[in-house]
Design a protein around this motif. Structure first.
Motif, PDB file in Angstrom:
ATOM      1  N   ALA A  41       0.891  -1.128   0.037  1.00 13.10           N
ATOM      2  CA  ALA A  41      -0.042  -0.104   0.144  1.00 13.10           C
ATOM      3  C   ALA A  41       0.748   1.273  -0.126  1.00 13.10           C
ATOM      4  O   ALA A  41       1.954   1.194   0.254  1.00 13.10           O
ATOM      5  CB  ALA A  41      -0.796  -0.003   1.247  1.00 13.10           C
ATOM      6  N   LEU A  42       0.238   2.325  -0.585  1.00 17.05           N
ATOM      7  CA  LEU A  42       1.086   3.558  -0.481  1.00 17.05           C
ATOM      8  C   LEU A  42       0.435   4.413   0.600  1.00 17.05           C
ATOM      9  O   LEU A  42      -0.747   4.625   0.677  1.00 17.05           O
ATOM     10  CB  LEU A  42       0.959   4.457  -1.799  1.00 17.05           C
ATOM     11  CG  LEU A  42       1.543   5.654  -1.931  1.00 17.05           C
ATOM     12  CD1 LEU A  42       3.193   5.317  -2.287  1.00 17.05           C
ATOM     13  CD2 LEU A  42       1.195   6.367  -3.008  1.00 17.05           C
ATOM     14  N   PHE A  43       1.251   4.690   1.501  1.00 16.05           N
ATOM     15  CA  PHE A  43       0.776   5.810   2.704  1.00 16.05           C
ATOM     16  C   PHE A  43       1.017   7.379   2.194  1.00 16.05           C
ATOM     17  O   PHE A  43       2.317   7.644   1.760  1.00 16.05           O
ATOM     18  CB  PHE A  43       1.550   5.595   3.914  1.00 16.05           C
ATOM     19  CG  PHE A  43       1.300   6.481   5.036  1.00 16.05           C
ATOM     20  CD1 PHE A  43       0.073   6.877   5.194  1.00 16.05           C
ATOM     21  CD2 PHE A  43       2.175   7.354   5.652  1.00 16.05           C
ATOM     22  CE1 PHE A  43      -0.344   7.910   6.204  1.00 16.05           C
ATOM     23  CE2 PHE A  43       2.219   7.970   6.558  1.00 16.05           C
ATOM     24  CZ  PHE A  43       0.967   8.506   6.950  1.00 16.05           C
ATOM     25  N   LEU A  44      -0.018   7.922   1.942  1.00 12.35           N
ATOM     26  CA  LEU A  44       0.091   9.487   1.706  1.00 12.35           C
ATOM     27  C   LEU A  44       0.197  10.162   2.699  1.00 12.35           C
ATOM     28  O   LEU A  44      -0.609  10.671   3.684  1.00 12.35           O
ATOM     29  CB  LEU A  44      -1.172   9.642   0.664  1.00 12.35           C
ATOM     30  CG  LEU A  44      -1.402  11.226   0.332  1.00 12.35           C
ATOM     31  CD1 LEU A  44       0.085  11.518  -0.568  1.00 12.35           C
ATOM     32  CD2 LEU A  44      -2.474  11.299  -0.521  1.00 12.35           C
ATOM     33  N   SER A  45       1.593  10.546   3.340  1.00 14.41           N
ATOM     34  CA  SER A  45       1.827  11.084   4.496  1.00 14.41           C
ATOM     35  C   SER A  45       1.445  12.558   4.526  1.00 14.41           C
ATOM     36  O   SER A  45       0.941  13.142   5.486  1.00 14.41           O
ATOM     37  CB  SER A  45       3.268  11.131   4.908  1.00 14.41           C
ATOM     38  OG  SER A  45       3.475  11.718   6.141  1.00 14.41           O
ATOM     39  N   CYS A  68      -6.344  12.083   8.142  1.00 15.40           N
ATOM     40  CA  CYS A  68      -6.684  13.614   8.111  1.00 15.40           C
ATOM     41  C   CYS A  68      -7.507  13.694   9.300  1.00 15.40           C
ATOM     42  O   CYS A  68      -8.164  13.090  10.051  1.00 15.40           O
ATOM     43  CB  CYS A  68      -7.512  13.639   6.796  1.00 15.40           C
ATOM     44  SG  CYS A  68      -8.197  15.265   6.579  1.00 15.40           S
ATOM     45  N   ASN A  69      -7.134  15.043  10.016  1.00 12.50           N
ATOM     46  CA  ASN A  69      -7.656  15.587  11.222  1.00 12.50           C
ATOM     47  C   ASN A  69      -9.198  15.185  11.025  1.00 12.50           C
ATOM     48  O   ASN A  69      -9.872  15.986  10.007  1.00 12.50           O
ATOM     49  CB  ASN A  69      -7.194  16.959  11.233  1.00 12.50           C
ATOM     50  CG  ASN A  69      -7.474  17.441  12.619  1.00 12.50           C
ATOM     51  OD1 ASN A  69      -8.746  17.957  12.773  1.00 12.50           O
ATOM     52  ND2 ASN A  69      -6.636  17.647  13.560  1.00 12.50           N
ATOM     53  N   ASP A 115      -5.459  13.689  16.224  1.00 14.98           N
ATOM     54  CA  ASP A 115      -6.912  13.169  16.183  1.00 14.98           C
ATOM     55  C   ASP A 115      -7.553  13.053  14.800  1.00 14.98           C
ATOM     56  O   ASP A 115      -8.055  14.025  14.129  1.00 14.98           O
ATOM     57  CB  ASP A 115      -7.824  13.704  17.168  1.00 14.98           C
ATOM     58  CG  ASP A 115      -9.204  13.185  17.427  1.00 14.98           C
ATOM     59  OD1 ASP A 115      -9.382  12.209  17.163  1.00 14.98           O
ATOM     60  OD2 ASP A 115      -9.865  14.002  17.927  1.00 14.98           O
ATOM     61  N   ASP A 116      -7.119  11.720  14.306  1.00 14.77           N
ATOM     62  CA  ASP A 116      -7.404  11.661  12.707  1.00 14.77           C
ATOM     63  C   ASP A 116      -8.400  10.590  12.573  1.00 14.77           C
ATOM     64  O   ASP A 116      -8.610   9.591  13.388  1.00 14.77           O
ATOM     65  CB  ASP A 116      -6.096  11.259  12.218  1.00 14.77           C
ATOM     66  CG  ASP A 116      -4.995  12.370  12.210  1.00 14.77           C
ATOM     67  OD1 ASP A 116      -5.311  13.513  12.449  1.00 14.77           O
ATOM     68  OD2 ASP A 116      -3.846  11.899  12.344  1.00 14.77           O
ATOM     69  N   TYR A 117      -9.003  10.511  11.336  1.00 15.66           N
ATOM     70  CA  TYR A 117      -9.651   9.589  10.432  1.00 15.66           C
ATOM     71  C   TYR A 117      -8.500   8.926   9.623  1.00 15.66           C
ATOM     72  O   TYR A 117      -7.605   9.558   9.194  1.00 15.66           O
ATOM     73  CB  TYR A 117     -10.643  10.149   9.281  1.00 15.66           C
ATOM     74  CG  TYR A 117     -12.114  10.622  10.325  1.00 15.66           C
ATOM     75  CD1 TYR A 117     -12.645   9.687  10.971  1.00 15.66           C
ATOM     76  CD2 TYR A 117     -12.359  11.975  10.289  1.00 15.66           C
ATOM     77  CE1 TYR A 117     -13.926  10.080  11.770  1.00 15.66           C
ATOM     78  CE2 TYR A 117     -13.538  12.260  10.853  1.00 15.66           C
ATOM     79  CZ  TYR A 117     -14.232  11.430  11.640  1.00 15.66           C
ATOM     80  OH  TYR A 117     -15.192  11.860  12.378  1.00 15.66           O
ATOM     81  N   ILE A 118      -8.847   7.844   9.324  1.00 11.87           N
ATOM     82  CA  ILE A 118      -7.917   7.031   8.310  1.00 11.87           C
ATOM     83  C   ILE A 118      -8.783   6.679   7.213  1.00 11.87           C
ATOM     84  O   ILE A 118      -9.990   6.214   7.271  1.00 11.87           O
ATOM     85  CB  ILE A 118      -7.436   5.510   8.990  1.00 11.87           C
ATOM     86  CG1 ILE A 118      -6.674   5.545   9.998  1.00 11.87           C
ATOM     87  CG2 ILE A 118      -6.589   4.927   7.896  1.00 11.87           C
ATOM     88  CD1 ILE A 118      -6.393   4.596  10.973  1.00 11.87           C
TER      89      ILE A 118
END
Length: 166
Positions: free
Chosen positions: A84-88, A125-126, A158-161
């Motif tokens: 997978a590619l993590f889009l940091s 993403c926050n 405090d993020d959504y994945i």
């Protein structure tokens, strides 16, 4: 309309340009969401010249600059893990938002994933970054989980994945 080019960050000068752009974008966009103190801490820890250089040279991250008509308009930071590619990071400078540069960046990243045999792109993403969450939804990302990560100095993310299937 802009002619968009996405190029790899490979030189010290490009790293410095990217860090300078990060500083501008983060202060403008994130201060109302997470506050000045956390923005300054995160810029130093994750988006300074030395942090980006270490991520590229030691941690296996790749950075890309997004150019609009030859002007540095944004940047992305990625890392491959478990097919997978993590889009940091994917950030567009304020004056270039609304011109579909994020769409162009996503097209570039999807093509990169296909070339590398990766099956998805995921990011964090926050939870209060409503505008960006709406953009990711429009681009086809879906919220799959959430997390609270301690990043030190009394701060948390405090993020959504979110995930985009290739």
């Amino acid at each position: 309309m802009f002619v968009t080019r996405i190029i790899a960050v490979e030189t010290d000068e490009q790293i410095r340009e990217t860090a300078a752009l990060a500083s501008q974008i983060w202060r403008q966009h994130f201060t109302p969401i997470i506050g000045k103190d956390q923005v300054e801490y995160m810029l130093t820890k994750f988006q300074s010249y030395s942090a980006i250089k270490a991520q590229i040279e030691q941690d296996g991250y790749e950075y890309f600059q997004c150019l609009a008509n030859g002007v540095l308009a944004g940047y992305a930071g990625i890392h491959e893990k478990d097919h997978a590619l993590f889009l940091s990071k994917l950030y567009i400078y304020e004056q270039f938002r609304g011109y579909h540069l994020a769409t162009e960046a996503l097209k570039f990243l999807v093509a990169l994933c296909k070339t590398r045999g990766l099956n998805c792109i995921w990011l964090t993403c926050n939870k209060h970054n409503d505008t960006t969450l709406a953009i990711y939804d429009h681009l086809g990302f879906r919220i799959v989980d959430e997390q609270v990560a301690d990043i030190g100095n009394g701060f948390v993310m405090d993020d959504y994945i979110l995930m985009y299937e290739i």
